[in-house]
Design a protein around this motif. Sequence first.
Motif, PDB file in Angstrom:
ATOM      1  N   LEU A 190      -5.743  -9.068  -0.312  1.00 61.11           N
ATOM      2  CA  LEU A 190      -5.854  -8.430  -2.068  1.00 61.11           C
ATOM      3  C   LEU A 190      -6.164  -7.422  -2.628  1.00 61.11           C
ATOM      4  CD1 LEU A 190      -8.837 -11.035  -2.392  1.00 61.11           C
ATOM      5  CD2 LEU A 190      -6.571 -11.399  -3.594  1.00 61.11           C
ATOM      6  N   LEU A 191      -6.813  -6.333  -1.725  1.00 63.67           N
ATOM      7  CA  LEU A 191      -7.013  -4.627  -1.756  1.00 63.67           C
ATOM      8  C   LEU A 191      -5.371  -5.171  -1.911  1.00 63.67           C
ATOM      9  CD1 LEU A 191      -9.464  -3.638   0.026  1.00 63.67           C
ATOM     10  CD2 LEU A 191      -9.232  -3.945  -2.117  1.00 63.67           C
ATOM     11  N   SER A 192      -3.900  -4.739  -0.989  1.00 63.66           N
ATOM     12  CA  SER A 192      -2.925  -4.514  -0.804  1.00 63.66           C
ATOM     13  C   SER A 192      -2.572  -4.553  -2.124  1.00 63.66           C
ATOM     14  CB  SER A 192      -2.163  -4.592  -0.054  1.00 63.66           C
ATOM     15  OG  SER A 192      -2.043  -6.454   0.273  1.00 63.66           O
ATOM     16  N   LEU A 250      -1.326  -1.679 -10.049  1.00 59.41           N
ATOM     17  CA  LEU A 250      -2.445  -0.564 -10.674  1.00 59.41           C
ATOM     18  C   LEU A 250      -1.447   0.673 -10.474  1.00 59.41           C
ATOM     19  CD1 LEU A 250      -6.090  -0.092  -8.348  1.00 59.41           C
ATOM     20  CD2 LEU A 250      -5.666  -0.968 -11.055  1.00 59.41           C
ATOM     21  N   GLU A 267     -11.422   0.509  -4.244  1.00 62.81           N
ATOM     22  CA  GLU A 267     -10.192   1.038  -4.207  1.00 62.81           C
ATOM     23  C   GLU A 267     -10.033   0.898  -5.718  1.00 62.81           C
ATOM     24  OE1 GLU A 267      -7.951  -2.402  -4.556  1.00 62.81           O
ATOM     25  OE2 GLU A 267      -6.144  -1.706  -2.633  1.00 62.81           O
ATOM     26  N   PHE A 281      -8.430   4.810  -6.005  1.00 69.45           N
ATOM     27  CA  PHE A 281      -6.553   5.195  -6.905  1.00 69.45           C
ATOM     28  C   PHE A 281      -6.645   6.089  -8.228  1.00 69.45           C
ATOM     29  CE2 PHE A 281      -3.281   3.806  -9.767  1.00 69.45           C
ATOM     30  CZ  PHE A 281      -2.373   3.659  -9.243  1.00 69.45           C
ATOM     31  N   LEU A 323     -18.815 -12.973  -0.494  1.00 71.38           N
ATOM     32  CA  LEU A 323     -17.620 -12.505  -0.310  1.00 71.38           C
ATOM     33  C   LEU A 323     -16.744 -12.441  -1.320  1.00 71.38           C
ATOM     34  CD1 LEU A 323     -15.237 -13.025   1.849  1.00 71.38           C
ATOM     35  CD2 LEU A 323     -14.746 -14.513   1.464  1.00 71.38           C
ATOM     36  N   LEU A 371     -15.837  -9.069  -1.977  1.00 68.71           N
ATOM     37  CA  LEU A 371     -14.505  -8.253  -2.668  1.00 68.71           C
ATOM     38  C   LEU A 371     -14.058  -8.347  -3.707  1.00 68.71           C
ATOM     39  CD1 LEU A 371     -12.175 -11.837  -1.136  1.00 68.71           C
ATOM     40  CD2 LEU A 371     -12.124  -9.843  -0.081  1.00 68.71           C
ATOM     41  N   ASP A 416     -19.982 -18.059   9.701  1.00 64.75           N
ATOM     42  CA  ASP A 416     -18.366 -17.207   8.799  1.00 64.75           C
ATOM     43  C   ASP A 416     -17.945 -16.370   9.624  1.00 64.75           C
ATOM     44  OD1 ASP A 416     -20.887 -17.311   6.408  1.00 64.75           O
ATOM     45  OD2 ASP A 416     -18.982 -17.777   5.418  1.00 64.75           O
ATOM     46  N   ILE A 475      -7.953 -11.325   4.012  1.00 62.29           N
ATOM     47  CA  ILE A 475      -7.726 -11.754   3.061  1.00 62.29           C
ATOM     48  C   ILE A 475      -8.450 -10.450   2.345  1.00 62.29           C
ATOM     49  CG2 ILE A 475      -9.568 -12.581   1.376  1.00 62.29           C
ATOM     50  CD1 ILE A 475      -8.876 -15.495   2.748  1.00 62.29           C
ATOM     51  N   GLY A 476      -9.166  -9.792   2.555  1.00 60.86           N
ATOM     52  CA  GLY A 476      -9.462  -8.566   1.808  1.00 60.86           C
ATOM     53  C   GLY A 476      -8.607  -7.495   2.191  1.00 60.86           C
ATOM     54  N   LEU A 498     -15.076  -4.115  -2.833  1.00 58.32           N
ATOM     55  CA  LEU A 498     -14.064  -3.551  -2.113  1.00 58.32           C
ATOM     56  C   LEU A 498     -13.344  -3.156  -3.449  1.00 58.32           C
ATOM     57  CD1 LEU A 498     -13.344  -6.026   1.111  1.00 58.32           C
ATOM     58  CD2 LEU A 498     -14.138  -3.115   0.479  1.00 58.32           C
ATOM     59  N   VAL A 544      -3.226  -6.023  -4.966  1.00 61.49           N
ATOM     60  CA  VAL A 544      -4.293  -4.718  -6.593  1.00 61.49           C
ATOM     61  C   VAL A 544      -3.793  -3.063  -6.521  1.00 61.49           C
ATOM     62  CG1 VAL A 544      -7.357  -4.363  -7.506  1.00 61.49           C
ATOM     63  CG2 VAL A 544      -6.545  -6.408  -6.488  1.00 61.49           C
ATOM     64  N   TRP A 545      -4.132  -2.611  -5.489  1.00 59.46           N
ATOM     65  CA  TRP A 545      -3.567  -1.843  -5.845  1.00 59.46           C
ATOM     66  C   TRP A 545      -1.849  -1.790  -6.118  1.00 59.46           C
ATOM     67  CZ3 TRP A 545      -5.439   3.371  -3.427  1.00 59.46           C
ATOM     68  CH2 TRP A 545      -5.005   4.395  -3.116  1.00 59.46           C
ATOM     69  N   TYR A 595     -10.866 -13.384   7.166  1.00 55.29           N
ATOM     70  CA  TYR A 595     -12.025 -13.076   5.803  1.00 55.29           C
ATOM     71  C   TYR A 595     -11.342 -11.063   5.678  1.00 55.29           C
ATOM     72  CZ  TYR A 595     -15.651 -16.079   5.051  1.00 55.29           C
ATOM     73  OH  TYR A 595     -16.323 -17.168   4.738  1.00 55.29           O
ATOM     74  N   PHE A 628       0.765  -1.527   0.230  1.00 56.85           N
ATOM     75  CA  PHE A 628      -0.521   0.004  -0.148  1.00 56.85           C
ATOM     76  C   PHE A 628       1.004   1.059   0.188  1.00 56.85           C
ATOM     77  CE2 PHE A 628      -4.194  -2.011   1.658  1.00 56.85           C
ATOM     78  CZ  PHE A 628      -4.785  -1.985   0.641  1.00 56.85           C
ATOM     79  N   LEU A 642      -6.657 -18.916   3.161  1.00 54.63           N
ATOM     80  CA  LEU A 642      -7.643 -19.708   2.500  1.00 54.63           C
ATOM     81  C   LEU A 642      -7.850 -20.956   3.184  1.00 54.63           C
ATOM     82  CD1 LEU A 642      -7.209 -17.815  -0.587  1.00 54.63           C
ATOM     83  CD2 LEU A 642      -8.595 -17.722   0.418  1.00 54.63           C
TER      84      LEU A 642
END
Lengths: 711, 131
Positions: free
Chosen positions: A430-432, A438, B16, B20, B5, B9, A416, A426-427, B12, A434-435, A423, A336, A466
Amino acid sequence: MTALLIYAVYLGYRGLYTLNPEALVFSLTVYFAEIHGFFSLFFYYFQVWTMRGRTVRPPTSSPTVDVFITTFNEEVDLLRQTVRAAVHMRYPHRTFVLDDGRRAEVKALCEELGCDYLTRDTNEHAKAGNWNNAFATTTGALIATFDADHVPRADFLERTLGFFDDARVALVQTPQRYHNLDSLQHRVSWRMRRLYGEQDVFFNLVMPGKDHWNSAFFCGTGAVLRREALEPFGGQLTGTITEDMHTSLALQANGWKSVYLNELLVTGLAPMDFASYSSQRLRWAEGNLKIIKHVNPLTARGLTIAQRLCYFASMYHWTIGFAKLVFYLAPPLILFTGQFPIVRFDRQFLGFYLAHVVSLVVSYKILSRGTGRILMDELFNMANFFTLLVAAKRFLLGRGESKFVVTSKRGGDQDDRVVLPQYVLIGVTLLSLVWSLLGLGFGVSEDVVGASVAAFWSFYNLALMLAVVGLALRPPQKRQAVRFRAAVPVEVLAGGDGQLGVTLDISEGGCTLLLPQPLAAGTALRLRMYFGAQTVECEGTVRTCHQGRRSGWAASGVQFDHADVRTVDRLADAIYNMTVPEIFSHLSQPSWAAQQWRYLAMRVRGGRLRAVRHETYLPVRVIDQSGEFLATTRDLSASGLSLVAPRAIAVGSRVTIAMSSGVDSWTSAATVVRCTPVTAPSPEFSTCQIALRIDAADGRDLAVMLSTEAA
Amino acid sequence: MRRWLVWVLLALVAGEAGVFLWKNGDVVSLSRPADALAADPRFAETAHRVLAQPDVTRRVLERIADVAARRSDSALQLQAITRIAAVAPGDRHVQLRLAEALRRHGRLDDAAVLYRALLTPPGVPGAGGSQ
């Protein structure tokens, strides 16, 4: 030692040269997490460096023994087999069921099984209070204690009492093994004969290591305690929710000795679902940490330095949640922000880092003596990190203290919420990723090497996350009784045309039965099952039937229709005395891979070639001079077979064996080449493993059978 | 994996991507093809906003310099190449490009100094490439 030295040098180098002043807080946080890891490793190596193995000696005196079985809300069916097993332990004793649930059905069970029923008006201090209530009203010099789901072997007392000949021994603890190998904390590979239990490292390595330093502690069940040692406390100490370790610490501070006997003498049930598992771990973590507020092992009087370290290590272990959280969040933070906890990622750093990691892995594998598996340990660290953080928070802030909650051993529904922290991780991960992608894609950042390193650790952590989610969201276990993998020969007396079959698995409530011919769902059966020399007959109904695609055999799911509870008891006796020990014995044999390696080595050395053996479980009828019996094969080859038989046959004897497949039958003369007794906790379930050489078949090669049956 | 989920995701990730874009919109807009950027009347304005940021990657600076050259915007090209020279001080090729840009912008004296420095073999006092 070398690994610790390398780790220390690495930490020194990190502290002196690699802290990143541009991201000092982040850098220092990661550094302190690494320091935490160093102390974890130090404590672990200190404890497992030398392990003590104990030799069982029969007791020279005859102390009086009381057996306590604590219960609160466990099902009576579950309790029944524990109480029966406890009552049937051979050494003379009195069995007490300590029921905090004040249930009439438990009282009736005690009257039926001939043991004493004890209860009280309140549930003060939960399990420890219940235990102490019984302690105050009984008189046995020694007290064996079991949880409601822990089934002792008939020889439990005989194997443990001899240690009390030493008048300073206050307790003898045995390992907690679990027979529900489909539980959350087990991983089994039947083919590779590998069993991983999350607590194996503790019971196979840490406890024998603690025993070396006279600091093995009471684990709440599967133990024998000396009344005299507990009298000053009125039984077990009650200030914490882990009264077992708290009491052990106090006993050893008073100069008493403890013994750890690493022998399978009792088996219990491990939590089946993630919620129960986490609840149990939370209680252990919180309880162990809070002991320090009552008795600090580092400062308590009467302990040796080694004992102080061992007890402190047991508490320190539960603080790992902080360090793990740092390691899980560091890669996303790097991705990030582009900030690194190290000032530069160069060859020098890589050299130090690799030396540290390699030495750590190698030393862990060596000292774990085949028990520890790093990936599995990491998986359960991922599963537990949030629970441990909650426990640490409660310890540090002293708020939200939990009460003693009986761990459920029945599988609950999928939920859950129990993996919400995973969770979130994981979020975030995954976001990091993707960041970072990008950023690299649009040219906002261009540190490909740094991002790759962080991405590697992110994917590693993601795989663990997972896996934990997959573990937590397994289909719920709906069976009432645990199914045990067992090849029991079965004769279908009615409803199945007299077929001879073998079970794939069995429980008190049903079995999966392999038969040559398929049976229609709903078919009523009468079965005779052969457990060594013992037989159990029962009625059953076919619920499902699947025809094997390759083998020609049909697998039928059979539900037993027990009209009499004695049949259930007989089945339970057979399962706990024969099936369970056999399962653990099977999983402790050389793995399939090791066997193949030995075979290859033998061929390379030019040794006498043996035909390849196929692990196969088939019913076989054996006829010798004394008569006829049913057995199950364990392996087959073109020239011979081995089988488990209810009685011995002299080596050199000639026998006739008859086997049938789904489409054919096969008979042969054979000679006994080896006969090895397999002892069971109860002698009536003892068997013999017999190896046979095939002399003259009926014209067809056993290998032809193998081509179908072994499949 | 639970379907809900996956949807969470995806939502999100979409959010995101929005963040960005909001944070790096100018840089993202510079990733379009060079021809499209050269024809974009707002390019100079966007490029100046990007150049005003303290941390700009070389890739983005090269893109600005390239498009500025196509648009014959020598001032912007010079600004971009100057920033590139700052992030890659030892790159003689960048120094040469900087000299070219100076010349094109009419700063001939500065360009001559740089050319001379580049022609001087490395190691000789006054040699370019390391300033």
